[in-house]
Design an enzyme around this catalytic site. Structure first.
Site, PDB file in Angstrom:
ATOM      1  CB  CYS A 187     -61.221  82.411 -23.361  1.00 44.74           C
ATOM      2  SG  CYS A 187     -61.712  83.505 -21.855  1.00 44.74           S
ATOM      3  CD  GLN A 188     -67.259  85.406 -24.901  1.00 44.60           C
ATOM      4  OE1 GLN A 188     -66.508  86.128 -25.588  1.00 44.60           O
ATOM      5  NE2 GLN A 188     -68.409  86.209 -24.867  1.00 44.60           N
TER       6      GLN A 188
END
Lengths: 306, 347
Positions: free
Chosen positions: B142-143
């Site tokens: 994800c991030q």
């Protein structure tokens, strides 16, 4: 029926409360010891009250219905949803954006759709009254109320659209077998209506304005607080953050210098290795020359002797 | 529905509620992260953990996992039956996991340069030293995938292969609701008003993507999902993780939102970390891009552009029929996925 519903609601909220307590209790992670500052205190968490508010409101409606012969019209349902969504949203916003209690009271007194009877009975909060009366805070409060009113029109559209979707779905699939199935169907219809609304630029604009107005209120409140605190000779959070930034910049500068030192050290090592290599070559050449010289001397001596 | 039927339903629901209450009565704490691990490095709030697997992968570089800042990494090891880490350990001998910790007021001034060129870089070096290997394979989630892309672009010699999972690259696709909602937020004001961004605000934003399903619907369905103590524990572990949203270091968060959500940095090639530009074309390592077809947070359309934007000639992508979190908490899904990851790493 009303008594059964009340009992059900109590049990439901009891379950929710216990779940919250467990889920938000201090971590049971094996390695997160508090002394390392990586575990959060359970005091930082406040249970989200939104589902409690919604459930209470639904239970009240069901209780009313079970005590009378009323049937639900789509209009009644739409009004009901809007009536419970507005205060629930307000509570959610205030909790989510961590607005101080006094500030929250000041806002909720003026909020559209704020219909919490218990608040009206509560004694007046002097700080809240003071905040409402403060000229510098009023613009932020007004912008919040305007943004909230605009945002509520989107929620109204979503509720209307949900009911329309629900009517269509019921026409197509017939009566659901149970209340839980009906609730699942309502959820599907709501999410569909919500998705259609939130992708509209107008919704996104109003959502951002609502968030920005919450931020503005918090900032406005902080600003007043900081002015008062600095008047007492205390360090403001703005000064604290500026110091943190300076400290971080120094750390960065040090990191860059360390990186430069590492690079220079590597270059030095390379040069040193290269120099040692040259020295070794020179030594080797010198020893060859010495040997040749020695051989020549011996040759000269040998010829002289002869 | 007749009145008798309604009464019966009410009774059934009440029975389920009673059973759910009994199920949770015996639970005192919710334990997570059951896989044994060793702390091998720490710096400020950050910790780097080592997991030792039984598989023999001689000569293979270690795998370093870089998780997102906005949630806690124990979702990868929620319980033993559905642990992504445990499944990976069936194939790998050394796995390293970065835990960013919980930023507090002292971390306000950290920016992406600190997270990428200091913390992440030190984790890579600590992994290399601990495993006595010159390079590592990096897995960003994800991030954390976005951070890993920046890191690999800036430090290409240290990374042998890169895996991105549910990682946004194009932040401005039409179906990316999170991006649409974040676009017009006054991020400077937010950072000024709060300093560090409260996790509660972010949690509210994530919940607002599906408010009915994640709100009242989930609460109503909860008793049915807690009929045994084991089921209750499993449900509560997930609840614990969902609500465990760390606050975000103010400046890093502001920079992240501005660079990626508002300026769409990778697409417009304007990502600057510290004093250097991080361009995806600088990434020439073999690249495995994994995304989930039903991801409501990072839709596939946000991940797919990596293929065109990266400089890698060896690009592979896997689309999994799952949601954003399902990828890591569905035992069946992650078991198969771990096999694919291992196969790709060995290839």
């Amino acid at each position: 029926m009303a008594e059964e519903l009340k009992q059900l609601a109590d049990q439901f909220l009891q379950l929710q409360q216990r779940c919250w307590e467990l889920a938000l209790s201090p971590a049971s992670l094996p390695d997160d010891a508090p002394e390392n500052g990586s575990t959060r205190s359970s005091n930082e968490y406040q249970p989200n009250e939104i589902s409690r508010t919604l459930f209470d409101a639904h239970a009240r409606l069901l209780q009313t219905l079970s005590n009378s012969d009323k049937t639900l019209s789509p209009e009644t349902l739409a009004d009901h949803f809007q009536n419970i969504t507005s205060p629930a949203l307000s509570r959610l916003l205030l909790e989510q954006w961590q607005l101080p209690a006094s500030l929250a009271t000041a806002i909720t007194k003026e909020q559209p759709g704020s219909e919490n009877p218990s608040q009206d009975k509560a004694p007046p909060d002097p700080l809240a009254t003071l905040i409402r009366g403060t000229a510098s805070f009023a613009p932020a409060c007004n912008r919040f109320n305007q943004a909230l009113a605009r945002y509520l029109t989107h929620l109204e559209a979503i509720n209307q659209h949900t009911l329309h979707n629900l009517e269509q779905a019921l026409k197509e699939s017939g009566q659901p077998g149970s209340g839980l199935e009906l609730e699942s169907l309502w959820t599907d219809c709501y999410e569909e209506a919500y998705r259609q609304q939130v992708f509209k630029p107008a919704y996104q604009k109003d959502y951002a304005e609502l968030c920005n107005s919450c931020t503005e209120m918090k900032e406005s409140f902080n600003s007043q607080l900081e002015t008062s605190l600095s008047g007492l000779g205390m360090v403001s959070s703005a000064t604290f953050r500026q110091n943190l930034i300076r400290q971080q910049q120094q750390k960065k500068a040090m990191r860059r210098m360390q990186q430069k030192i590492r690079t220079l050290q590597e270059q030095l090592d390379t040069m040193s290795r290269s120099h040692q290599h040259q020295l070794a070559e020179f030594d080797s050449e010198r020893s060859i020359l010495r040997n040749e010289l020695k051989a020549l001397r011996e040759l000269v001596l040998d010829r002289g002797t002869k | 529905m007749s009145n008798t039927s309604q009464d019966q339903q009410l009774l059934d629901y009440q029975l389920k509620l009673g059973q759910a209450l009994r199920s949770i009565a015996a639970i005192d704490t919710i334990d997570v992260a059951p896989t044994p691990r060793t702390l091998i490095y720490q710096q400020d709030k950050l910790r780097l953990y080592h997991y030792k697997g039984k598989a023999v992968t001689s000569g293979q570089p270690p795998l370093l996992i870089c998780y997102a800042l906005v949630n806690r990494p124990y979702i990868l090891d929620l319980d033993s039956e559905r642990s992504f880490i445990a499944h990976l350990l069936q194939h790998r001998s050394d796995i390293y996991l970065i835990d960013w910790g919980y930023p507090d007021a002292l971390d306000y001034a950290l920016d992406l340069d600190d997270y990428i060129n200091d913390y992440l870089d030190h984790c890579v070096e600590a992994t290399q030293t601990h495993c006595d290997h010159d390079s590592v394979d990096l897995l960003g989630i994800c991030q954390g995938g976005t951070l890993s892309l920046c890191y690999t672009a800036l430090h290409p010699k240290k990374i042998r292969k890169l895996i991105t999972m549910v990682t946004p690259v194009d932040f401005n696709t039409s179906d990316n609701l999170l991006s649409h909602l974040a676009e017009k937020i006054d991020i400077s004001a937010l950072s000024r008003a709060y300093g560090n961004i409260p996790g509660q605000i972010l949690n509210g934003l994530f919940s607002s993507l599906m408010p009915a399903r994640l709100g009242i619907h989930k609460a109503i369905q909860a008793p049915a999902r807690m009929q045994t103590p084991q089921q209750a524990l499993s449900y509560l572990r997930m609840e614990r993780w969902i609500n465990d949203c760390p606050d975000q270091a103010g400046m890093a968060f502001e920079q992240f939102i501005r660079t990626f959500f508002q300026q769409n940095g990778f697409i417009n090639d304007c990502v600057s970390i510290g004093e250097e530009r991080a361009c995806l074309k600088q990434i020439t390592q073999p690249l495995l891009n994994i995304f989930a077809s039903q991801d409501h947070l990072v839709p596939p359309s946000a991940s797919r552009p990596l293929k065109e934007l990266s400089g890698s000639a060896d690009y592979t992508e896997i689309e999994v029929n799952s949601g954003h979190i399902g990828l890591f908490v569905s035992g069946k899904v992650n078991q198969q996925l771990c096999q694919q990851i291992d196969h790709w790493l060995k290839s």
